[in-house]
Design a protein around this motif. Sequence first.
Motif, short mmCIF file in Angstrom:
data_model
loop_
_atom_site.label_atom_id
_atom_site.label_comp_id
_atom_site.label_asym_id
_atom_site.label_seq_id
_atom_site.Cartn_x
_atom_site.Cartn_y
_atom_site.Cartn_z
N SER A 49 53.28 52.01 39.28
CA SER A 49 51.96 52.44 39.33
C SER A 49 51.00 51.58 39.92
O SER A 49 49.65 51.84 39.89
CB SER A 49 51.59 52.60 37.81
OG SER A 49 51.71 51.39 37.18
N TYR A 50 51.43 50.53 40.51
CA TYR A 50 50.35 49.48 41.26
C TYR A 50 51.21 49.02 42.52
O TYR A 50 52.55 49.02 42.31
CB TYR A 50 50.18 48.46 40.16
CG TYR A 50 51.30 47.60 39.76
CD1 TYR A 50 51.38 46.35 40.66
CD2 TYR A 50 52.11 47.83 38.61
CE1 TYR A 50 52.52 45.53 40.03
CE2 TYR A 50 52.87 46.85 38.30
CZ TYR A 50 53.37 45.79 39.11
OH TYR A 50 54.16 45.09 38.50
N LYS A 51 50.50 48.83 43.57
CA LYS A 51 50.79 48.33 44.73
C LYS A 51 50.56 46.81 44.98
O LYS A 51 51.16 46.18 45.77
CB LYS A 51 50.39 49.36 45.68
CG LYS A 51 51.03 50.53 45.71
CD LYS A 51 50.67 51.38 47.11
CE LYS A 51 51.14 52.76 46.91
NZ LYS A 51 50.69 53.58 48.01
N ASN A 52 49.38 46.15 44.38
CA ASN A 52 48.83 44.86 44.67
C ASN A 52 48.81 44.09 43.52
O ASN A 52 48.58 44.69 42.47
CB ASN A 52 47.65 45.21 45.37
CG ASN A 52 47.45 46.12 46.70
OD1 ASN A 52 47.95 46.11 47.32
ND2 ASN A 52 46.38 47.17 46.27
N VAL A 53 49.36 42.83 43.83
CA VAL A 53 49.20 41.88 42.85
C VAL A 53 48.37 40.61 43.32
O VAL A 53 48.36 40.03 44.38
CB VAL A 53 50.55 41.16 42.60
CG1 VAL A 53 50.51 40.43 41.09
CG2 VAL A 53 51.53 42.58 41.97
N PHE A 54 47.38 40.30 42.39
CA PHE A 54 46.56 39.22 42.62
C PHE A 54 47.18 37.92 41.83
O PHE A 54 47.08 38.11 40.56
CB PHE A 54 45.08 39.32 42.26
CG PHE A 54 44.14 40.19 43.20
CD1 PHE A 54 44.83 40.54 44.46
CD2 PHE A 54 43.03 40.87 42.86
CE1 PHE A 54 44.02 41.53 45.23
CE2 PHE A 54 42.36 41.75 43.72
CZ PHE A 54 42.71 41.96 45.00
N ILE A 55 47.31 36.75 42.34
CA ILE A 55 47.77 35.86 41.60
C ILE A 55 46.90 34.58 41.79
O ILE A 55 46.46 34.10 42.88
CB ILE A 55 49.17 35.10 42.05
CG1 ILE A 55 50.17 36.32 41.95
CG2 ILE A 55 49.63 34.09 41.42
CD1 ILE A 55 51.65 35.76 42.56
N ALA A 56 46.19 34.37 40.86
CA ALA A 56 45.15 33.39 40.50
C ALA A 56 45.64 32.11 40.12
O ALA A 56 46.52 32.11 39.27
CB ALA A 56 44.13 33.83 39.77
N GLU A 57 44.99 31.02 40.49
CA GLU A 57 45.34 29.65 39.88
C GLU A 57 44.44 29.16 38.71
O GLU A 57 43.17 29.10 38.72
CB GLU A 57 44.90 28.58 41.06
CG GLU A 57 45.28 27.05 40.40
CD GLU A 57 44.82 25.96 41.51
OE1 GLU A 57 44.77 24.83 41.08
OE2 GLU A 57 45.06 26.35 42.96
N GLY A 58 45.22 29.62 37.31
CA GLY A 58 44.42 29.19 36.27
C GLY A 58 43.89 30.57 35.71
O GLY A 58 43.60 31.44 36.36
N GLU A 59 43.61 30.22 34.37
CA GLU A 59 43.02 31.31 33.35
C GLU A 59 41.87 31.89 33.89
O GLU A 59 41.27 32.89 33.62
CB GLU A 59 43.12 31.04 32.00
CG GLU A 59 44.67 30.76 31.53
CD GLU A 59 45.25 29.75 31.66
OE1 GLU A 59 46.45 29.33 31.47
OE2 GLU A 59 44.58 28.55 32.43
N TRP A 60 40.85 30.88 34.29
CA TRP A 60 39.46 31.23 34.50
C TRP A 60 39.52 32.05 35.77
O TRP A 60 38.81 33.16 35.77
CB TRP A 60 38.50 29.87 34.72
CG TRP A 60 38.07 29.25 33.52
CD1 TRP A 60 38.56 27.92 33.25
CD2 TRP A 60 37.43 29.59 32.36
NE1 TRP A 60 38.03 27.60 32.12
CE2 TRP A 60 37.47 28.62 31.70
CE3 TRP A 60 36.82 30.78 31.89
CZ2 TRP A 60 36.59 28.75 30.32
CZ3 TRP A 60 36.26 30.99 30.90
CH2 TRP A 60 36.18 29.98 30.04
N ASP A 61 39.89 31.77 36.79
CA ASP A 61 40.04 32.72 38.02
C ASP A 61 40.66 34.03 37.58
O ASP A 61 40.32 34.92 38.17
CB ASP A 61 40.77 31.93 38.92
CG ASP A 61 39.92 30.94 39.96
OD1 ASP A 61 38.72 30.82 39.34
OD2 ASP A 61 40.32 30.42 40.84
N ALA A 62 41.53 34.04 36.84
CA ALA A 62 42.33 35.33 36.44
C ALA A 62 41.25 36.05 35.73
O ALA A 62 41.28 37.63 35.89
CB ALA A 62 43.63 34.98 35.71
N LEU A 63 40.64 35.41 34.75
CA LEU A 63 39.65 36.49 34.12
C LEU A 63 38.67 37.10 34.99
O LEU A 63 38.26 38.10 34.65
CB LEU A 63 39.05 35.48 32.96
CG LEU A 63 39.86 35.14 31.72
CD1 LEU A 63 39.43 33.91 30.75
CD2 LEU A 63 40.13 36.34 30.96
#
Length: 557
Positions: A49-63
């Motif tokens: 159901s998804y094609k793209n994954v963003f991987i962020a460094e740390g929880e703040w960037d992920a939020l």
Amino acid sequence: KKVFIIPVYSYDGKEIVNIKFYGFDSMRNAAGLSSAMYGLWRLPKDASSYKNVFIAEGEWDALALVEIVDKLKMKDTVVIGVPGAGTFKQEILPYLAGKNVYLLYDNDLAGQNGIKKVSEIICSITAKTFKIVWPKNTKSGYDVRDIFKDFSCDHQKTIDCLMRYCQLDKTQNPNAQVMYTDELVKPNEVYETFKKWLHMPDTTVIDVVFGTALANRIPGDPLWMYIVAVPGGTKTVVAMSLTEAQNVIAISSLTSKTLISGANFGGNDPSLIPRLNGKMLLIKEFTNILSLPEMELDEIMGILRDAYDGECYKPFGNGIFRKYKSKFGILACVTPVIEQYTESHAARGERFLRFDSHIPTGLKAREPFVDRAMDNIGKEPEMQADFSAIAKRVLIGNYSEIPTIPDEIKKKIARLAQWVSVLRGTVTRDKYFNRDITHKSIIELGTRLAKQLCKAMLGISMFRQNKIVTDETYKIAVSIAKASVSPRYYDVVKAIYRKDIHTLKEIQAAVGLPAPTITMLLDNLIMLGAVEKDHAASTQFYLLKPDLREIMEFCNL
């Protein structure tokens, strides 16, 4: 002083696996808890159901990215946060397989090193990997959240800026760390992925292709398999789904110099053999190799025969001496022309098994295959992406438990191997004059064959996630055994065994070959000890040797 508390949940969202505290002199984990990946509980259960994954460094960037993705309704995109630039958890591998992954780390040395480390790990399982390349004038430590703030929390401008900064990462490191996950793909999901695009009433070829790849993870002698089908017979589509999978090296064709080269480029050895160690070689079209001049073909097959045992060497006239210890599997796609080569070269020691991907011969029965192929016109990139994604997900699975083979099946395999060794034996005839038999027949001992058939069953059972080899899997081994012998010999033996026919005329009618050819085949089978003449009959009768008949009855042939 403000302190922010961020809970990190398990994949199912039912358990808190960590609590992060921000606002102290440094970021802290809750006492007794260790760092964990952020956002796994938000991932859809359906990986398609998804094609793209963003991987962020740390929880703040992920939020920040979660808010952007949700606000812009980017339903084909998910967000994962790593707890630090130097930390990567293998638990997220299943969610990256076959996806477009964007590594959005901070603009500092730790971030760049983190991108390099993760790129090398995931390069063979993602569809594409993109890394953020910060402009030269960007201040150290700048991150995704800083972009968001600088654009006054404008979601679209932020994502547009991030995409501009992202570049396709072409990292290819054959020595990169191989990582596996305990999250295994169910076989039915694999079948359905291929059936979505192909007319595939029989999915056995999928079992054999993936089973061969997994069998080559088992210690010991490798498994080499031909997938045989007529041109256009879907063999290549299934096998080539493994092209970009972890631990697979795919090529279209090869020469003897490709395998072992005497060249020396600045001290670098370009030979393929050493790079294959511990991996599987996938050959898209082995038929091209069979069309090479006979001397070149013989040299290639000779090198491969040496390499099968894990060690090969070759001296060159320029003083270079190559010697390698390299053990690898092979999966090769080929048309039925391979039968001609096998019949004439089996005496040199055949290392391959064969699986025949049967396509109906009737024109009416072939129509659905052609219709589905036409339906896919213009959709081939999407189809290939689906196949590649599912293959990558399968082959990052940690299939560490080797199934067991019941004693009764072992006994059948032992006899089946002897049956194959007889029917792919070699009878040498004069090539140029009267076609007379010139030498005694050569029949291999079935030891290698028995191990290969067992390994094929184990690999298929691993793919099917069976702890014990089943009768159904044994039937696939029988199909492989039948395909691994001379089809002409098998047709003659089958006619005598199943239809209880014995005269030359009856056998000719059943097999459908001219009488002189049938006579030659029967003479060969007599030399191989498979058939005998019944001299007591008034008409010349041909009978199966009792031990061969007994094997066929015992093995359900």
